[in-house]
Design a protein around this motif. Structure first.
Motif, PDB file in Angstrom:
ATOM      1  N   PRO A 157      52.690  43.331  51.921  1.00 63.03           N
ATOM      2  CA  PRO A 157      51.686  44.089  51.168  1.00 63.03           C
ATOM      3  C   PRO A 157      50.326  44.039  51.844  1.00 63.03           C
ATOM      4  O   PRO A 157      49.913  43.007  52.386  1.00 63.03           O
ATOM      5  N   GLY A 158      49.646  45.176  51.804  1.00 64.84           N
ATOM      6  CA  GLY A 158      48.305  45.256  52.364  1.00 64.84           C
ATOM      7  C   GLY A 158      47.262  44.757  51.375  1.00 64.84           C
ATOM      8  O   GLY A 158      47.589  44.387  50.240  1.00 64.84           O
ATOM      9  N   PRO A 159      45.988  44.746  51.781  1.00 62.97           N
ATOM     10  CA  PRO A 159      44.915  44.225  50.913  1.00 62.97           C
ATOM     11  C   PRO A 159      44.838  44.919  49.559  1.00 62.97           C
ATOM     12  O   PRO A 159      44.639  44.267  48.538  1.00 62.97           O
ATOM     13  N   GLU A 160      45.011  46.250  49.533  1.00 63.52           N
ATOM     14  CA  GLU A 160      44.901  46.979  48.269  1.00 63.52           C
ATOM     15  C   GLU A 160      46.046  46.622  47.332  1.00 63.52           C
ATOM     16  O   GLU A 160      45.850  46.430  46.131  1.00 63.52           O
ATOM     17  N   GLN A 161      47.259  46.528  47.903  1.00 67.34           N
ATOM     18  CA  GLN A 161      48.397  46.161  47.067  1.00 67.34           C
ATOM     19  C   GLN A 161      48.237  44.738  46.532  1.00 67.34           C
ATOM     20  O   GLN A 161      48.547  44.467  45.365  1.00 67.34           O
ATOM     21  N   LEU A 162      47.750  43.838  47.349  1.00 67.54           N
ATOM     22  CA  LEU A 162      47.528  42.464  46.891  1.00 67.54           C
ATOM     23  C   LEU A 162      46.484  42.413  45.780  1.00 67.54           C
ATOM     24  O   LEU A 162      46.607  41.641  44.828  1.00 67.54           O
ATOM     25  N   ARG A 163      45.457  43.261  45.901  1.00 62.77           N
ATOM     26  CA  ARG A 163      44.435  43.313  44.857  1.00 62.77           C
ATOM     27  C   ARG A 163      45.047  43.792  43.545  1.00 62.77           C
ATOM     28  O   ARG A 163      44.768  43.240  42.475  1.00 62.77           O
ATOM     29  N   LEU A 164      45.909  44.815  43.629  1.00 64.13           N
ATOM     30  CA  LEU A 164      46.554  45.333  42.431  1.00 64.13           C
ATOM     31  C   LEU A 164      47.489  44.290  41.816  1.00 64.13           C
ATOM     32  O   LEU A 164      47.541  44.125  40.599  1.00 64.13           O
ATOM     33  N   GLN A 165      48.242  43.583  42.663  1.00 60.06           N
ATOM     34  CA  GLN A 165      49.148  42.563  42.147  1.00 60.06           C
ATOM     35  C   GLN A 165      48.380  41.480  41.405  1.00 60.06           C
ATOM     36  O   GLN A 165      48.815  41.014  40.342  1.00 60.06           O
ATOM     37  N   LYS A 166      47.246  41.075  41.940  1.00 54.76           N
ATOM     38  CA  LYS A 166      46.436  40.049  41.280  1.00 54.76           C
ATOM     39  C   LYS A 166      45.926  40.542  39.934  1.00 54.76           C
ATOM     40  O   LYS A 166      45.929  39.808  38.937  1.00 54.76           O
ATOM     41  N   ALA A 167      45.501  41.809  39.889  1.00 52.86           N
ATOM     42  CA  ALA A 167      45.026  42.375  38.628  1.00 52.86           C
ATOM     43  C   ALA A 167      46.175  42.471  37.611  1.00 52.86           C
ATOM     44  O   ALA A 167      45.992  42.218  36.420  1.00 52.86           O
ATOM     45  N   LEU A 168      47.372  42.839  38.093  1.00 51.25           N
ATOM     46  CA  LEU A 168      48.535  42.922  37.209  1.00 51.25           C
ATOM     47  C   LEU A 168      48.914  41.547  36.665  1.00 51.25           C
ATOM     48  O   LEU A 168      49.261  41.401  35.490  1.00 51.25           O
ATOM     49  N   GLN A 169      48.858  40.535  37.523  1.00 52.01           N
ATOM     50  CA  GLN A 169      49.171  39.181  37.088  1.00 52.01           C
ATOM     51  C   GLN A 169      48.200  38.704  36.009  1.00 52.01           C
ATOM     52  O   GLN A 169      48.602  38.056  35.041  1.00 52.01           O
ATOM     53  N   LYS A 170      46.949  39.055  36.175  1.00 53.06           N
ATOM     54  CA  LYS A 170      45.944  38.656  35.183  1.00 53.06           C
ATOM     55  C   LYS A 170      46.215  39.331  33.841  1.00 53.06           C
ATOM     56  O   LYS A 170      46.148  38.693  32.783  1.00 53.06           O
ATOM     57  N   GLU A 171      46.532  40.620  33.872  1.00 51.73           N
ATOM     58  CA  GLU A 171      46.810  41.347  32.627  1.00 51.73           C
ATOM     59  C   GLU A 171      48.079  40.807  31.973  1.00 51.73           C
ATOM     60  O   GLU A 171      48.142  40.633  30.752  1.00 51.73           O
ATOM     61  N   LEU A 172      49.098  40.529  32.786  1.00 49.83           N
ATOM     62  CA  LEU A 172      50.343  39.978  32.257  1.00 49.83           C
ATOM     63  C   LEU A 172      50.095  38.638  31.573  1.00 49.83           C
ATOM     64  O   LEU A 172      50.613  38.384  30.481  1.00 49.83           O
TER      65      LEU A 172
ATOM     66  N   ILE B  78      59.088  36.239  31.071  1.00 53.59           N
ATOM     67  CA  ILE B  78      59.956  36.918  30.104  1.00 53.59           C
ATOM     68  C   ILE B  78      59.604  38.398  30.034  1.00 53.59           C
ATOM     69  O   ILE B  78      60.464  39.251  29.796  1.00 53.59           O
ATOM     70  N   LEU B  79      58.346  38.708  30.254  1.00 51.85           N
ATOM     71  CA  LEU B  79      57.872  40.088  30.174  1.00 51.85           C
ATOM     72  C   LEU B  79      58.014  40.819  31.504  1.00 51.85           C
ATOM     73  O   LEU B  79      58.416  41.987  31.540  1.00 51.85           O
ATOM     74  N   ALA B  80      57.662  40.160  32.601  1.00 58.60           N
ATOM     75  CA  ALA B  80      57.724  40.791  33.922  1.00 58.60           C
ATOM     76  C   ALA B  80      57.714  39.699  34.984  1.00 58.60           C
ATOM     77  O   ALA B  80      56.997  38.713  34.861  1.00 58.60           O
ATOM     78  N   THR B  81      58.513  39.879  36.019  1.00 59.74           N
ATOM     79  CA  THR B  81      58.556  38.927  37.117  1.00 59.74           C
ATOM     80  C   THR B  81      57.511  39.299  38.168  1.00 59.74           C
ATOM     81  O   THR B  81      57.006  40.427  38.198  1.00 59.74           O
ATOM     82  N   ARG B  82      57.215  38.343  39.047  1.00 58.12           N
ATOM     83  CA  ARG B  82      56.285  38.626  40.144  1.00 58.12           C
ATOM     84  C   ARG B  82      56.816  39.742  41.041  1.00 58.12           C
ATOM     85  O   ARG B  82      56.046  40.560  41.551  1.00 58.12           O
ATOM     86  N   ARG B  83      58.117  39.772  41.220  1.00 55.77           N
ATOM     87  CA  ARG B  83      58.715  40.830  42.038  1.00 55.77           C
ATOM     88  C   ARG B  83      58.491  42.201  41.402  1.00 55.77           C
ATOM     89  O   ARG B  83      58.233  43.179  42.100  1.00 55.77           O
ATOM     90  N   GLU B  84      58.596  42.255  40.080  1.00 59.02           N
ATOM     91  CA  GLU B  84      58.343  43.530  39.403  1.00 59.02           C
ATOM     92  C   GLU B  84      56.885  43.941  39.546  1.00 59.02           C
ATOM     93  O   GLU B  84      56.584  45.128  39.730  1.00 59.02           O
ATOM     94  N   LEU B  85      55.968  42.991  39.442  1.00 54.26           N
ATOM     95  CA  LEU B  85      54.549  43.325  39.602  1.00 54.26           C
ATOM     96  C   LEU B  85      54.278  43.885  40.993  1.00 54.26           C
ATOM     97  O   LEU B  85      53.509  44.841  41.144  1.00 54.26           O
ATOM     98  N   ALA B  86      54.914  43.297  41.997  1.00 54.79           N
ATOM     99  CA  ALA B  86      54.754  43.811  43.360  1.00 54.79           C
ATOM    100  C   ALA B  86      55.302  45.230  43.453  1.00 54.79           C
ATOM    101  O   ALA B  86      54.706  46.098  44.107  1.00 54.79           O
TER     102      ALA B  86
END
Length: 364
Positions: free
Chosen positions: A300-315, A328-336
């Motif tokens: 993943p590039g910088p933008e995708q990593l930024r989005l993943q971090k934001a998704l993890q925070k919301e999750l 239980i709601l979403a795995t890290r792989r799904e967030l990626a």
């Protein structure tokens, strides 16, 4: 030892015992099997409980399950199981199709905030206040005779399941989450959960993103070959070809028997008996398009990593509000995958879409 702790080896006796069961009553189930030396689980013991009656069936003496197989396949009889997937797989030769309907107490507990992989004994202790023996989890269940202590341990695995399921069901209803469990239970009917398609066997491998396209293609071909051979010979995958050997073969891609023999991670017997098949697999053309999530799509590039971090925070925020584990709601792989633009994912469908999916999409 009680009657319920004595294993039944006579099909006629099993038929007579089951004849007293009330039609439609929920059936608590567990299995004991071994698979250290096989690809498929070898069923050794089936534990069942209904209306206070505990029955242990010696599956080595009654390999087709006898009258119990009929009850397992009955769609009108609910099944109570803890961590059901392995038991469903072990019972497939008897039932022909996944058990249904199923109330999985591990799934139910996870939706109530318990750890995703909470064990049966821990759950019984926390919910029912009963301490169970844990000393026989690694028993060789294929050995005979089984000891009094082993049989008592096996019987306890179903003895408290009805009370446990009843309490968890009440808590789910009170929390408004019973529909979540019903959806999870329905997904257990998918037979693909219990049978690996050889062409999808590469999904068990980790780290394919560290290989170039040609090596990743070779790894996928080797994984498919290994799965077919393991199935055909009923051997563990690792006995046919360890993961380490797949990575090394994919990276080096030997072209001759001599080069193959120099790769120490490949078992000597496999290298000798299946050399031509292995060489053909590693020579598989890399030009074929890789599966969408094959791991060689690049890091993943910088933008995708930024989005993943934001998704993890919301999750994490949503999970904390519900009092359940984020995975239980979403795995890290799904967030990626969401960050990459994929949408056909469990966290974006069914009850999860309403609970967390829309919130995740709003982050994008």
């Amino acid at each position: 030892m009680t009657a319920g702790d004595t294993p039944i080896r006579d099909p006629a006796l099993l038929e007579a015992r089951i004849a007293s069961w009330h039609a439609g009553a929920a059936l608590a189930l567990d299995t004991e099997f071994v698979r250290e030396r096989t690809y498929y689980p070898r069923l050794c013991l089936i534990q069942a409980a209904i209306g206070g009656d505990v029955v242990l069936v010696d599956a080595l003496a009654i390999p087709d399950g006898g009258a119990l197989a009929r009850e397992l396949a009955a769609p009108g009889r609910p099944k109570l199981v803890h961590a059901a997937r392995q038991d469903i797989e072990a019972l497939l030769p008897l039932t022909g199709a996944p058990l249904a309907p199923v109330f999985d107490t591990q799934q139910a507990a996870a939706l109530l905030g318990f750890p995703a992989q909470v064990g049966y004994a821990d759950l019984v202790r926390q919910v029912l206040g009963i301490e169970l023996e844990k000393g026989h989890a690694r028993t060789d269940w294929a050995r005979r005779p089984l000891s009094r202590e082993q049989l008592a341990y096996a019987a306890d695995d179903v003895r408290y399941l009805p009370a446990l399921a009843q309490e968890l069901a009440a808590r789910l209803e009170a929390a408004g989450r019973r529909a979540w469990l019903d959806e999870e239970s329905a997904s257990l009917r998918d037979v693909s959960l219990y049978r690996v398609a050889p062409d999808d066997a590469w999904r068990r491998l980790k780290g394919l993103d560290r290989l170039d396209a040609a090596a990743a293609a070779a790894a996928r071909a080797l994984a498919a070959w290994r799965e077919r051979r393991a199935m055909a010979r009923d051997l563990p995958r690792g006995w046919v070809l360890p993961d380490e050997a797949i990575y090394e073969l994919a990276a080096r891609r030997p072209a001759t028997r001599e080069a193959l023999a120099r790769i120490a991670s490949v078992p000597a017997g496999t290298a000798s008996r299946a050399a031509e098949e292995i060489l053909a697999a590693v020579a598989a053309p890399a030009a074929e398009p890789a599966p969408r999530d094959a791991g060689d799509a690049g890091r993943p590039g910088p933008e995708q990593l930024r989005l993943q971090k934001a998704l993890q925070k919301e999750l994490a925020t949503v999970a904390a509000g519900l009092g359940i584990q984020p995975e239980i709601l979403a795995t890290r792989r799904e967030l990626a995958a969401i960050a990459r633009g994929e949408r056909d994912l469990p966290s974006l469908s069914g009850w999860r879409r309403d609970v967390v999916g829309e919130r995740l999409l709003s982050v994008l």
